[in-house]
Design a protein around this motif. Sequence first.
Motif, PDB file in Angstrom:
ATOM      1  N   ALA A 331      25.905  35.754  85.991  1.00 29.91           N
ATOM      2  CA  ALA A 331      26.375  34.375  86.117  1.00 29.91           C
ATOM      3  C   ALA A 331      27.766  34.214  85.511  1.00 29.91           C
ATOM      4  O   ALA A 331      28.634  33.538  86.078  1.00 29.91           O
ATOM      5  N   GLN A 335      31.745  33.360  87.405  1.00 27.49           N
ATOM      6  CA  GLN A 335      32.403  32.088  87.143  1.00 27.49           C
ATOM      7  C   GLN A 335      33.792  32.046  87.775  1.00 27.49           C
ATOM      8  O   GLN A 335      34.605  32.943  87.560  1.00 27.49           O
ATOM      9  N   TRP A 430      27.119  24.791  84.574  1.00 21.55           N
ATOM     10  CA  TRP A 430      26.703  25.510  85.777  1.00 21.55           C
ATOM     11  C   TRP A 430      26.050  26.833  85.398  1.00 21.55           C
ATOM     12  O   TRP A 430      24.987  27.183  85.903  1.00 21.55           O
ATOM     13  N   THR A 431      26.681  27.577  84.495  1.00 23.91           N
ATOM     14  CA  THR A 431      26.150  28.883  84.095  1.00 23.91           C
ATOM     15  C   THR A 431      24.796  28.736  83.417  1.00 23.91           C
ATOM     16  O   THR A 431      23.838  29.463  83.721  1.00 23.91           O
ATOM     17  N   TYR A 434      22.179  27.808  86.019  1.00 24.31           N
ATOM     18  CA  TYR A 434      21.871  28.917  86.925  1.00 24.31           C
ATOM     19  C   TYR A 434      20.951  29.917  86.229  1.00 24.31           C
ATOM     20  O   TYR A 434      20.029  30.466  86.847  1.00 24.31           O
ATOM     21  N   LEU A 447      22.312  21.918  90.803  1.00 21.07           N
ATOM     22  CA  LEU A 447      23.700  22.255  90.474  1.00 21.07           C
ATOM     23  C   LEU A 447      24.641  21.405  91.318  1.00 21.07           C
ATOM     24  O   LEU A 447      25.173  21.853  92.333  1.00 21.07           O
ATOM     25  N   THR A 449      27.660  20.454  90.978  1.00 18.79           N
ATOM     26  CA  THR A 449      29.065  20.874  91.081  1.00 18.79           C
ATOM     27  C   THR A 449      29.235  22.199  91.806  1.00 18.79           C
ATOM     28  O   THR A 449      30.372  22.645  92.009  1.00 18.79           O
ATOM     29  N   ASP A 450      28.144  22.839  92.195  1.00 16.85           N
ATOM     30  CA  ASP A 450      28.229  24.132  92.868  1.00 16.85           C
ATOM     31  C   ASP A 450      28.943  23.996  94.204  1.00 16.85           C
ATOM     32  O   ASP A 450      28.641  23.088  95.006  1.00 16.85           O
ATOM     33  N   VAL A 453      26.636  24.050  97.236  1.00 17.63           N
ATOM     34  CA  VAL A 453      25.899  22.792  97.394  1.00 17.63           C
ATOM     35  C   VAL A 453      26.801  21.745  98.040  1.00 17.63           C
ATOM     36  O   VAL A 453      26.389  21.029  98.976  1.00 17.63           O
ATOM     37  N   ARG A 454      28.020  21.643  97.560  1.00 21.00           N
ATOM     38  CA  ARG A 454      28.947  20.655  98.117  1.00 21.00           C
ATOM     39  C   ARG A 454      29.233  20.937  99.586  1.00 21.00           C
ATOM     40  O   ARG A 454      29.299  20.017 100.408  1.00 21.00           O
ATOM     41  N   LEU A 482      17.480  22.778  95.980  1.00 22.22           N
ATOM     42  CA  LEU A 482      18.743  23.509  95.894  1.00 22.22           C
ATOM     43  C   LEU A 482      18.731  24.722  96.812  1.00 22.22           C
ATOM     44  O   LEU A 482      19.702  24.987  97.534  1.00 22.22           O
ATOM     45  N   TRP A 486      21.242  25.805  99.909  1.00 24.23           N
ATOM     46  CA  TRP A 486      21.909  27.105  99.992  1.00 24.23           C
ATOM     47  C   TRP A 486      21.505  27.872 101.247  1.00 24.23           C
ATOM     48  O   TRP A 486      22.302  28.617 101.807  1.00 24.23           O
TER      49      TRP A 486
END
Length: 505
Positions: A331, A335, A430-431, A434, A447, A449-450, A453-454, A482, A486
Amino acid sequence: MDIEDTEACYRAVKSRDRRFDGVFYTGVTSTGIYCRPSCPAITPARRNVTFHRTAAAAQAAGFQACKRCLPDATPGSPDWDVAADAAGRAMRLIADGVVERDGVDGLAARVGYTPRHLQRLLAAELGAGPLALARARRAQNARILIETTAMPFADVAFAAGFASIRQFNDTVREVYASTPTELRGRSRRAVTTPGRIDLRLPVRVPYAGGEVLRFLAAHLVPGVEQCGPDWYARTLTLPHGDGHVRLVFPPDDPHAGAAATTFVRCELTVHDLRDVGAAVERCRRLLDADCDPIAVDDGLSDDPRMAALVRQRPGLRVPGSVDGDEIAIRAVIGQQISLAGAISLGGKLVARYGADSAAGSTCGGPGRLFPTAGALAAADPGELPMPRARGRALVGLCRALADGEVPLDRSADRAEVRARLLALPGIGPWTADYVALRALGDPDVFLPTDIGVRRALTDRGDDPTLAARAAERWRPWRSYGLMHLWSTLDLRPARSTTPDTVKEN
């Protein structure tokens, strides 16, 4: 399900509802056996039935396993598998073989209680103490090895975690009312290959195994992992040595409602037979085998927008991990860089800091072990093939992992682990989340802000800035929501690279 509600339990038994297999067990006082709720035998009279939270509790009450429905072979209870309380954490550690390695005192220390208090807590929550729970797990592992391999019984005994052949024989006779020889004689086949153990891992249906494989294939670390059209292979770092596993996934069958379980074939090689139980448990975590897919899908389908995704991929799972430290390291590596960049960087770290795997070389599969936290903790951040700030964050994390300050073996409270991770320099939300998702098996992680996902939300015409609020409807199954997002992305398989072709910086 609350087994104190005996009427609800008995209704489940009368309906033979397979969704409750592993959630509770039925003891029949007139016969002295215990069964799954879905046992096809004639439903016993209500006055002759008792209910137990675990197979160990039923065995402790004097019941023997039914030879027809094989209640000990059902996947583990989804209740304790996702629970973050002390009982759930203890059960996951018992399944990993901590009692065999460290005793009850070691288990209690990992959970943070005295042995006496842990005994009381598990007896109240699960109907049996840690020794009885560990004994039931050993018996189950022994039965699998007896019936699916041609291993000598002495090897089976020590691979299952028994301290002696006599203890092995006595336990098998007491739990199954059969000798090891009789159990093997009833099995349909005995499969063995020198140096390898072939098993079948039961998984609750529906099971979108193809999606699990697609996710793992997109995140392959060169030298450690490989995959093919229906299989995934990797090396394992285990308590007594290294190992190698090859998992063969069944075809996805969204209409698999007639059976309670399907099976993932597991071809396992271990350096030390005592690691068989731990290796099997870690593979089950990776597969998310004990998830209750019907409960998850029903919960997510309450959101009309999510319901369409659930219909496309029923039984979607959250790929777990075989090593929590590895997930945390990966993870941090990933980043602020692309997935392809993270995979390339992971391969370089494996080539420089990983060790050779004797088991992997024997199988002709991946031949390197993922670097341990201790190996990376001793590295110079300036020499790591990454920006210096991220290198310092990685080394700081690995020192905390190696010192036991951040336990990622599912033995600590999830909120406490998250707080400890966030206290480390360079580790953000996030880390930490995750890591909770994959290493700790938290079913309720999102998540917002991933970037994936956005992108998934944007492609669906949804506003990414409202993602966190929208996901509140998915509790307590946000981790699965989630994964559904994905799964809509185009995840391309990572190039499987051997260590020899990975170039260091």
